[in-house]
Design a protein around this motif. Structure first.
Motif, mmCIF file in Angstrom:
data_model
loop_
_atom_site.group_PDB
_atom_site.id
_atom_site.type_symbol
_atom_site.label_atom_id
_atom_site.label_comp_id
_atom_site.label_asym_id
_atom_site.label_seq_id
_atom_site.Cartn_x
_atom_site.Cartn_y
_atom_site.Cartn_z
ATOM 1 N N LYS A 82 24.024 -22.046 45.143
ATOM 2 C CA LYS A 82 23.285 -21.647 43.946
ATOM 3 C C LYS A 82 23.637 -20.229 43.474
ATOM 4 C CE LYS A 82 19.312 -24.653 44.892
ATOM 5 N NZ LYS A 82 19.505 -25.491 43.694
ATOM 6 N N GLY A 83 24.517 -19.555 44.213
ATOM 7 C CA GLY A 83 24.938 -18.213 43.819
ATOM 8 C C GLY A 83 23.856 -17.169 43.981
ATOM 9 N N ILE A 84 23.028 -17.341 45.023
ATOM 10 C CA ILE A 84 21.926 -16.417 45.275
ATOM 11 C C ILE A 84 22.190 -15.675 46.577
ATOM 12 C CG2 ILE A 84 19.427 -16.176 45.504
ATOM 13 C CD1 ILE A 84 19.178 -19.030 44.354
ATOM 14 N N THR A 85 22.038 -14.355 46.572
ATOM 15 C CA THR A 85 22.149 -13.589 47.810
ATOM 16 C C THR A 85 20.762 -13.395 48.420
ATOM 17 O OG1 THR A 85 22.064 -11.498 46.576
ATOM 18 C CG2 THR A 85 24.239 -12.378 47.086
ATOM 19 N N PHE A 86 20.742 -12.966 49.679
ATOM 20 C CA PHE A 86 19.478 -12.764 50.397
ATOM 21 C C PHE A 86 19.572 -11.505 51.235
ATOM 22 C CE2 PHE A 86 17.169 -13.210 54.430
ATOM 23 C CZ PHE A 86 15.866 -13.299 53.957
ATOM 24 N N HIS A 87 18.499 -10.698 51.212
ATOM 25 C CA HIS A 87 18.459 -9.487 52.039
ATOM 26 C C HIS A 87 17.076 -9.314 52.646
ATOM 27 C CE1 HIS A 87 22.354 -7.988 50.669
ATOM 28 N NE2 HIS A 87 21.989 -8.319 49.443
ATOM 29 N N LYS A 88 17.036 -9.020 53.931
ATOM 30 C CA LYS A 88 15.797 -8.583 54.571
ATOM 31 C C LYS A 88 15.772 -7.064 54.477
ATOM 32 C CE LYS A 88 12.718 -9.293 58.414
ATOM 33 N NZ LYS A 88 12.405 -10.052 59.639
ATOM 34 N N ILE A 89 14.714 -6.522 53.894
ATOM 35 C CA ILE A 89 14.729 -5.103 53.533
ATOM 36 C C ILE A 89 13.513 -4.369 54.104
ATOM 37 C CG2 ILE A 89 16.070 -5.596 51.464
ATOM 38 C CD1 ILE A 89 13.507 -5.236 49.835
ATOM 39 N N ASN A 90 13.450 -3.055 53.827
ATOM 40 C CA ASN A 90 12.476 -2.186 54.477
ATOM 41 C C ASN A 90 11.287 -1.804 53.595
ATOM 42 O OD1 ASN A 90 13.931 -0.593 52.733
ATOM 43 N ND2 ASN A 90 14.410 1.025 54.218
ATOM 44 N N ARG A 91 10.957 -2.653 52.634
ATOM 45 C CA ARG A 91 9.741 -2.413 51.862
ATOM 46 C C ARG A 91 8.595 -3.220 52.447
ATOM 47 N NH1 ARG A 91 8.877 -7.207 49.754
ATOM 48 N NH2 ARG A 91 10.564 -8.414 48.806
ATOM 49 N N GLY A 92 7.393 -2.960 51.955
ATOM 50 C CA GLY A 92 6.263 -3.795 52.298
ATOM 51 C C GLY A 92 6.309 -5.088 51.516
ATOM 52 N N GLY A 93 5.385 -5.989 51.840
ATOM 53 C CA GLY A 93 5.316 -7.256 51.118
ATOM 54 C C GLY A 93 6.170 -8.334 51.750
ATOM 55 N N ASP A 94 6.138 -9.497 51.157
ATOM 56 C CA ASP A 94 6.837 -10.668 51.688
ATOM 57 C C ASP A 94 8.098 -10.933 50.866
ATOM 58 O OD1 ASP A 94 7.199 -13.665 52.506
ATOM 59 O OD2 ASP A 94 5.602 -12.932 53.814
ATOM 60 N N VAL A 104 13.416 -4.362 36.659
ATOM 61 C CA VAL A 104 13.109 -3.780 37.966
ATOM 62 C C VAL A 104 13.100 -2.259 37.828
ATOM 63 C CG1 VAL A 104 13.870 -3.553 40.359
ATOM 64 C CG2 VAL A 104 14.141 -5.735 39.170
ATOM 65 N N GLY A 105 12.045 -1.648 38.363
ATOM 66 C CA GLY A 105 11.925 -0.193 38.341
ATOM 67 C C GLY A 105 11.755 0.340 39.740
ATOM 68 N N TYR A 106 12.579 1.337 40.104
ATOM 69 C CA TYR A 106 12.497 1.956 41.422
ATOM 70 C C TYR A 106 12.149 3.437 41.275
ATOM 71 C CZ TYR A 106 15.014 -2.182 43.173
ATOM 72 O OH TYR A 106 15.397 -3.460 43.508
ATOM 73 N N PRO A 107 10.873 3.805 41.375
ATOM 74 C CA PRO A 107 10.522 5.231 41.395
ATOM 75 C C PRO A 107 10.759 5.788 42.803
ATOM 76 C CG PRO A 107 8.697 3.839 40.591
ATOM 77 C CD PRO A 107 9.683 2.953 41.302
ATOM 78 N N ARG A 167 8.325 1.304 49.937
ATOM 79 C CA ARG A 167 8.441 1.958 51.236
ATOM 80 C C ARG A 167 8.068 3.413 51.036
ATOM 81 N NH1 ARG A 167 13.945 4.137 54.129
ATOM 82 N NH2 ARG A 167 12.944 5.024 55.975
ATOM 83 N N SER A 168 7.409 4.009 52.024
ATOM 84 C CA SER A 168 7.060 5.421 51.931
ATOM 85 C C SER A 168 7.237 6.081 53.288
ATOM 86 C CB SER A 168 5.603 5.579 51.463
ATOM 87 O OG SER A 168 5.204 6.933 51.504
ATOM 88 N N SER A 169 7.821 7.280 53.281
ATOM 89 C CA SER A 169 7.959 8.086 54.486
ATOM 90 C C SER A 169 7.866 9.555 54.094
ATOM 91 C CB SER A 169 9.302 7.806 55.168
ATOM 92 O OG SER A 169 9.476 8.635 56.298
ATOM 93 N N ARG A 170 7.041 10.311 54.787
ATOM 94 C CA ARG A 170 6.824 11.732 54.478
ATOM 95 C C ARG A 170 6.434 11.918 53.010
ATOM 96 N NH1 ARG A 170 8.919 15.013 58.704
ATOM 97 N NH2 ARG A 170 10.214 13.827 60.140
ATOM 98 N N TRP A 171 5.683 10.929 52.504
ATOM 99 C CA TRP A 171 5.193 10.931 51.120
ATOM 100 C C TRP A 171 6.311 10.760 50.092
ATOM 101 C CZ3 TRP A 171 0.464 9.598 51.028
ATOM 102 C CH2 TRP A 171 -0.446 10.077 51.977
ATOM 103 N N VAL A 172 7.465 10.258 50.511
ATOM 104 C CA VAL A 172 8.541 9.934 49.569
ATOM 105 C C VAL A 172 8.589 8.413 49.429
ATOM 106 C CG1 VAL A 172 11.001 10.130 49.032
ATOM 107 C CG2 VAL A 172 9.831 11.988 50.258
ATOM 108 N N THR A 173 8.697 7.923 48.183
ATOM 109 C CA THR A 173 8.656 6.486 47.917
ATOM 110 C C THR A 173 10.043 5.942 47.570
ATOM 111 O OG1 THR A 173 8.292 6.683 45.523
ATOM 112 C CG2 THR A 173 6.340 6.781 46.945
ATOM 113 N N MET A 174 10.185 4.635 47.751
ATOM 114 C CA MET A 174 11.341 3.927 47.227
ATOM 115 C C MET A 174 10.948 2.455 47.023
ATOM 116 S SD MET A 174 13.952 3.660 50.502
ATOM 117 C CE MET A 174 15.077 2.546 49.651
ATOM 118 N N HIS A 175 11.867 1.662 46.478
ATOM 119 C CA HIS A 175 11.566 0.314 45.983
ATOM 120 C C HIS A 175 10.545 0.469 44.845
ATOM 121 C CE1 HIS A 175 14.037 -1.328 49.131
ATOM 122 N NE2 HIS A 175 13.299 -0.756 50.058
#
Length: 240
Positions: A82-94, A104-107, A167-175
């Protein structure tokens, strides 16, 4: 006196591979962490930057660190077919889907510049999207215990229009967030979105019965993000 940098460097990456974008997020994230470590260790007050990335990903499923792989309903061969990639990543959620027609917005923010409250941060992201949807006559809502922005909460027709995971570490966010604007919702049929059974996913296009101008929606996101977070955006268009 502690420095509070309210400027955010804005980059629109266009259409970009998920893994390449994730790596870039990590670079920006780690750079902020390093500045904070240097400030603490050397008793300095170097200003930390903030970033905001807009991007559209080719078809991809991503699974959060506490997610259940059983919520992916395709095997490896089916993903390839189907031309779909998959990644297990380090954010919260399922598990969730990213694809064409989705905003998609990444602050990548140092929350020490704003407020030290992850719950408030998540609610502020939701509030931004709720305000954007209201401009189109769509009533976005929060659903208790379920992150993201929903429609018709508390009814049998509840459906998610925007997913959030950070994801957050030392009050820095991503995803960040993924707003279904003109998204092909068929790709959600191959997962149990966010691990929540029995609830549907929708898009602005489906709700309005017409295709959205993506750039217009992005501009509204920036407008309301500016108001909610009380920030200034600075264009920083670079190629990565």
């Amino acid at each position: 006196m502690e420095i509070k940098n309210k400027n955010i460097q804005l980059q629109d990456l266009g259409t970009k591979d998920y893994k390449d974008t994730w790596d870039y997020q990590e670079e920006l994230f780690d750079a902020i962490i390093q500045i904070k470590r240097k400030n603490r260790n050397d008793n300095l007050s170097i200003e930390t930057p903030n970033h905001f990335l807009f991007v559209e990903h080719p078809h991809v499923y991503t699974l959060g660190k506490s997610g259940d792989l059983n919520n992916l309903l395709l095997d490896e061969k089916q993903l390839v077919d189907k031309g779909i990639t998959f990644h297990k990543i380090n954010r919260g959620g399922d598990i969730t889907y990213h694809g064409f027609g989705q905003i998609v917005g990444y602050p990548i923010l140092d929350l020490d510049n704003f407020f030290n409250d992850i719950g408030k941060y998540m609610r502020s992201l939701e509030e931004t999207i709720i305000r954007v949807l209201a401009e189109y006559g769509i009533k976005g809502e929060r659903s208790k215990g379920e992150t993201g922005v929903w429609l018709d909460v508390g009814t049998p027709f509840a459906r998610k229009i925007c997913a959030l995971g950070v994801r957050s570490s030392r009050w820095v966010t991503m995803h960040g967030f993924a707003l279904n604007a003109n998204t092909n919702l068929g790709y959600f049929d191959h997962i149990i979105p966010c691990g929540i059974r029995g609830k549907a996913v929708t898009s602005m296009e489906v709700e309005l019965g017409s295709t959205l101008n993506i750039e217009e929606v992005k501009s509204k996101i920036l407008k309301h993000f500016t108001d909610v977070f009380e920030v200034n955006f600075v264009n920083d268009q670079v190629n990565i």
